[in-house]
Scaffold this motif. Structure first.
Motif, PDB file in Angstrom:
ATOM      1  N   GLN A  29      51.454  52.187  34.504  1.00  0.00           N
ATOM      2  CA  GLN A  29      50.635  53.273  35.030  1.00  0.00           C
ATOM      3  C   GLN A  29      49.386  53.478  34.170  1.00  0.00           C
ATOM      4  N   ALA A  30      49.542  53.392  32.856  1.00  0.00           N
ATOM      5  CA  ALA A  30      48.401  53.544  31.954  1.00  0.00           C
ATOM      6  C   ALA A  30      47.389  52.420  32.182  1.00  0.00           C
ATOM      7  N   ALA A  31      47.881  51.203  32.382  1.00  0.00           N
ATOM      8  CA  ALA A  31      46.989  50.068  32.634  1.00  0.00           C
ATOM      9  C   ALA A  31      46.250  50.244  33.956  1.00  0.00           C
ATOM     10  N   LEU A  32      46.948  50.709  34.989  1.00  0.00           N
ATOM     11  CA  LEU A  32      46.300  50.944  36.278  1.00  0.00           C
ATOM     12  C   LEU A  32      45.228  52.023  36.182  1.00  0.00           C
ATOM     13  N   GLN A  33      45.509  53.076  35.439  1.00  0.00           N
ATOM     14  CA  GLN A  33      44.520  54.139  35.269  1.00  0.00           C
ATOM     15  C   GLN A  33      43.291  53.619  34.524  1.00  0.00           C
ATOM     16  N   SER A  37      39.527  53.566  36.125  1.00  0.00           N
ATOM     17  CA  SER A  37      38.383  54.225  35.481  1.00  0.00           C
ATOM     18  C   SER A  37      37.272  53.215  35.199  1.00  0.00           C
ATOM     19  N   ALA A  38      37.635  51.986  34.858  1.00  0.00           N
ATOM     20  CA  ALA A  38      36.620  50.955  34.634  1.00  0.00           C
ATOM     21  C   ALA A  38      35.911  50.624  35.942  1.00  0.00           C
ATOM     22  N   THR A  39      36.655  50.560  37.032  1.00  0.00           N
ATOM     23  CA  THR A  39      36.060  50.279  38.340  1.00  0.00           C
ATOM     24  C   THR A  39      35.103  51.385  38.738  1.00  0.00           C
TER      25      THR A  39
END
Length: 62
Positions: A29-33, A37-39
């Motif tokens: 979940q942290a990686a997806l967030q 945010s980068a996108t």
């Protein structure tokens, strides 16, 4: 054969596996967030669109 010790050991292993799974899900979940945010940051810094039709057609056979 001690059945109580054996089942207790399996219970501990199941608990450890469950905790490991929860940890992996939290990291995912942290990686997806982070990716989201980068996108959003990249989309916020978009190129301006050209005005008019100048430069839209390029004659590559000249």
């Amino acid at each position: 054969m001690n059945v109580t010790a054996s089942s207790s050991s399996y219970g501990q292993e199941a608990m450890i596996a469950s905790l490991g799974k929860k940890q992996q899900e939290a990291e995912g979940q942290a990686a997806l967030q982070l990716l989201q945010s980068a996108t959003q940051s990249v989309q916020a810094v978009s190129r301006p669109t050209p005005e008019g039709s100048l430069g839209m057609n390029v004659d590559v056979f000249a």
